[in-house]
Every structure is written in structure tokens, then in C-alpha cells.
Design a protein around this motif. Sequence first.
Motif, short mmCIF file in Angstrom:
data_model
loop_
_atom_site.label_atom_id
_atom_site.label_comp_id
_atom_site.label_asym_id
_atom_site.label_seq_id
_atom_site.Cartn_x
_atom_site.Cartn_y
_atom_site.Cartn_z
N ASP A 99 0.88 -1.18 0.00
CA ASP A 99 0.00 0.00 0.00
C ASP A 99 0.91 1.21 0.00
O ASP A 99 1.44 1.63 1.04
CB ASP A 99 -0.89 -0.03 1.23
CG ASP A 99 -1.91 1.12 1.22
OD1 ASP A 99 -1.85 1.95 0.28
OD2 ASP A 99 -2.74 1.19 2.15
N LEU A 100 1.10 1.84 -1.20
CA LEU A 100 2.07 2.91 -1.39
C LEU A 100 1.35 4.27 -1.46
O LEU A 100 0.41 4.44 -2.25
CB LEU A 100 2.86 2.69 -2.67
CG LEU A 100 3.86 3.78 -3.05
CD1 LEU A 100 4.95 3.90 -2.00
CD2 LEU A 100 4.44 3.51 -4.43
N THR A 101 1.78 5.19 -0.62
CA THR A 101 1.28 6.57 -0.65
C THR A 101 2.47 7.49 -0.91
O THR A 101 3.44 7.47 -0.15
CB THR A 101 0.60 6.95 0.67
OG1 THR A 101 -0.51 6.07 0.91
CG2 THR A 101 0.11 8.38 0.63
N SER A 102 2.39 8.30 -1.96
CA SER A 102 3.49 9.21 -2.30
C SER A 102 2.96 10.64 -2.37
O SER A 102 1.85 10.89 -2.87
CB SER A 102 4.11 8.81 -3.65
OG SER A 102 3.14 8.87 -4.68
N ASP A 318 9.44 -5.24 -7.08
CA ASP A 318 10.15 -5.37 -5.81
C ASP A 318 10.60 -4.03 -5.24
O ASP A 318 11.21 -4.01 -4.17
CB ASP A 318 11.35 -6.30 -5.98
CG ASP A 318 12.34 -5.76 -6.99
OD1 ASP A 318 11.94 -4.90 -7.80
OD2 ASP A 318 13.50 -6.22 -6.99
N SER A 319 10.33 -2.92 -5.93
CA SER A 319 10.66 -1.60 -5.39
C SER A 319 9.66 -0.59 -5.95
O SER A 319 8.91 -0.88 -6.88
CB SER A 319 12.10 -1.19 -5.77
OG SER A 319 12.19 -0.97 -7.16
N VAL A 320 9.67 0.60 -5.35
CA VAL A 320 8.70 1.63 -5.77
C VAL A 320 8.99 2.12 -7.18
O VAL A 320 8.13 2.73 -7.82
CB VAL A 320 8.71 2.80 -4.79
CG1 VAL A 320 8.23 2.35 -3.42
CG2 VAL A 320 10.10 3.43 -4.69
N THR A 321 10.20 1.87 -7.68
CA THR A 321 10.54 2.33 -9.03
C THR A 321 10.31 1.24 -10.07
O THR A 321 10.54 1.47 -11.26
CB THR A 321 12.00 2.77 -9.08
OG1 THR A 321 12.85 1.67 -8.72
CG2 THR A 321 12.24 3.92 -8.13
N SER A 322 9.90 0.04 -9.62
CA SER A 322 9.70 -1.05 -10.57
C SER A 322 8.32 -1.65 -10.44
O SER A 322 8.12 -2.85 -10.61
CB SER A 322 10.76 -2.13 -10.38
OG SER A 322 10.66 -2.67 -9.08
N VAL A 323 7.33 -0.80 -10.09
CA VAL A 323 5.97 -1.30 -9.98
C VAL A 323 5.50 -1.78 -11.35
O VAL A 323 5.75 -1.14 -12.38
CB VAL A 323 5.04 -0.20 -9.42
CG1 VAL A 323 3.60 -0.69 -9.37
CG2 VAL A 323 5.51 0.23 -8.04
#
Length: 471
Positions: A99-102, A318-323
Motif C-alpha cells: 500500500d504505497l502513498t506518495s 520489488d521496489s517503488v521504481t519497478s511497480v
Amino acid sequence: MPTFKHFKHFKHLKYPTASLAGRTGLRLTSLVSACLALCSLATPAWSLDLRQAYDAAYDNDATIRAARAGAQSRRELLPQAQAQRLPNVSFSAGRNYNDLTSKTRNMLNQPVTQKNNYYSGNQTLSVRQPLYRPYLSALVRQAQAQVADADATLEHDEQSLVTRVGEAYFDALLAQDQQALVAAQKTTYRTQLDAAQKSLAAGSGTRTDIDEAQARLDMTLAQELEAQQNVEFTRHRLEVLTGQNVDRLAALDVQQFTPSAPMPASVEAWIERAEQTSPEMQALRAQMEAAQQEITKAQAGHKPTLDAIAQWARSSSDSVTSVKSRYDNKVLGLQLNVPLYAGGYVSSTVRQAVAAHERAREMLEATRLDLGVRVHREFRGMTEGVLRIQALEQAVRSGEQALRSNQKSFEAGIRTTLDVLNAVQQKTLAQRDLAQARYVYLVSYLRLQSLVGEDRQSSVAQVNRWLIAAD
């Protein structure tokens, strides 16, 4: 608890009141005797010879079962060590909910909040093959030595079982012989008391003769109770070893029993043989080899290691830059590890291992010297036992003749009751000493064969041939 090695302490006894089991066993209470009697009624008793006793003890003795389990446990050290030289394969996988919030700012420098929910995962398969690890090579050799130590120690324990069963078996036989001697002595004293009473009534005897005979008889009655308790105790000791209730024992066939000196006739030859083939010495040599490999293991801490590595990895988001992205990565290569400094730890373990090896070496030498003493003792027990048995056989014949002569002289009025009683005592002591000497010889034979690592079944079978099967 006194056993055959304590026979020399019985030489001073005036009456045959002691047995191989020791005076502690002679004082068992009547309650214990009653319990043993009830136990014998609860389960069927059986007769056995020495071979049957050994076979039963081999299967039922808790000490030897524990030794076998311990040996089997230590044997697993070898496959464990060998396994570390084989490829190590591992697989790992993971699945996560994110669950990503930016929070960012747009071109107008206004705050913007974005929320993104996604799943991520990874799977990794790794294979590592040791190529150069001196530590593992030494570990395998050490495990081989430890397995050899376990096997030799088990053989030593099983050889010790032969002597333990032999000692318990002949303890029980000697207790039976003691009881029979006391019973025969009691019968003779009763006869002599009756003769003394008749002589006094006829006017040819004295009150002193009656008192002497009565005193000896009273003492024998007490000895009879003591002998019975000793029979029960030694029988129970054998039952504990065999795990069976014993009713009758195969006795020694004195007509077939032909003791002879050990062959070869040189004690030095027996000592040399024991040093080479004794399970005890083999176990200590294996322990010294294991200690030597411990030094090699410790020294390996200074050496580099080299492994071959193969890995396959798959990852997704596996990271926020590789969704919403997935990667497959395959790796094949070598990994070198060179130790540089460990604060003196490796040097300390080397010194510790060297000291342990020195201890193992000194223990081997001490045991070698002690083994020579034990072999010499049992060798002398056999060689001198042959002569002692022959001398005591002659002493028994002389005692029997002396008793007959005294009885006839008593009837003729030449000898007194005291002379007859002393002759009875002398004959009984000679018979007791002869029985002890025979059993000492047999136990010395079993011990000597055990010390040199002779086949256990052959040793037991040889002694068993001198026994008469119980009816």
C-alpha cells in the motif's frame, strides 16, 4: 562390590562364610528374599548355562543397549561431515501486498498525493558447491576417526559384558558351592554331636566333646542362613544382567575341566598382542587421530575458501521504481573468501587443539602401560591358577583322608571330638579354596581373552564346554 579380584581377602576366614558377592550381599533382609520369591512365582524361571546367560545379557542389559545406541549416534557424524562437501541447494519465495502513498508537487508547486496498491513477489533458487575448503576435508577425516572410535568403544563394552556376565555367573556358582559345603559340614557336625552324646552316655566320652560339637553346629547353622542369603543375592545379580528369572545354573564339570597355561606361554607376547588388537587401544588411537584432525581444522581458519555459485532469481514490483515490472536474473560464478584478521581467535583454537592432541597421546601411553599390567595379572592368574588347582585338589584328597583317619581314631578312642571337628574344618576350607581357584582361573581366562580382543563368542563357548547342563 567384591568380585573375583577380592578372593585373596577370603584366605584368612576360619569358616566358609564369605562368597564372591561380598559381605554386603550377605546381609540382605528377609523382606528382600520374600520379594525375590514372589517375583519368581510371578514369572516363569528357567535354567541356563554361560552362553545363554551372555546371549540374554547381550539383548537385555541396559548398559550394553545404551552403548549400542551411543555408537549408532556417533556413526552419524560421518554422513553429516560428508554432506557438507556436497552441493547446497536452497529455494526462497515471497509474496507481499503493498500500500504505497506518495506525496509530490506538480509544476505549479502544488502538493499532490498519490495512492497505489500492488502486489510484489520474488523467487530465488541458489546452488553452492564448495571447491576448496580445507576445513571440510579435515572434518571428514575426523568423522571417520570418531566412527572408528565409536566402533572400538562398543566392542570394548561388549567385551566387558563377557567378563561381567562371567563374574556374576561364577559368583552365583560359588555361592551355591558355599551353601553345599555348609550343608555337608552341618551334617558332619550333627553326626559328631550325636556320637559325642552317645559316648558320654556310655561313660567313655566327656562333656567337653559335646560342647565343642554343639558350638561348631550352632555356628554352622548361622552360616547356613548367611549362605542362603548370598545365593539369593548372587542369583538376583545375574537375573538383573540377563533380564530373566533364573532357576538353575549349569555347574562346572570338574571331571572334564582341564585348566592349562595360556598359549603362547610368554606374557610379553600377550602384551604385544593386546597393544595391537585391544579394542580399548584401538579406541584411543582413533581418538588421537580425531585430535590430530582437530588441529588441521583449526589451522584451516587461516586458509582461503573457494565456492562455485549458481543462482536464478525472479522478482516483480520489488521496489517503488519497478511497480508492474518483472526481472529474471541468472548468476553463475566463483566466490573467494580470504580471512585476514580474526583477533587471534584462530591461533587460540590451534593452541587448544594441540593441547588436546597431547592429552590424547598421553592417555594412549598411560592406557598402554596399564593394559600391560592387566594382561600380566590375568596371565599370571591362569598360569599360577593351574598349579594352585592341582595343589588344592591334592589338599582336598589329603583332607578327606585325614578326616577318615580321625573318625576311625575317634571310634577307637585315640582321637577326641575336637580332632574330628578340626579335620572337618580343614577339609571344608580346602574344598572352598579349590572351588574359588577354579572360578578364578575361568574368570582370568575370560578377562585375558577380552583384553586382547578375542572373539567374544569363542571365549564364551570355550568356557561353556566345561559346564554341565542343568537338569
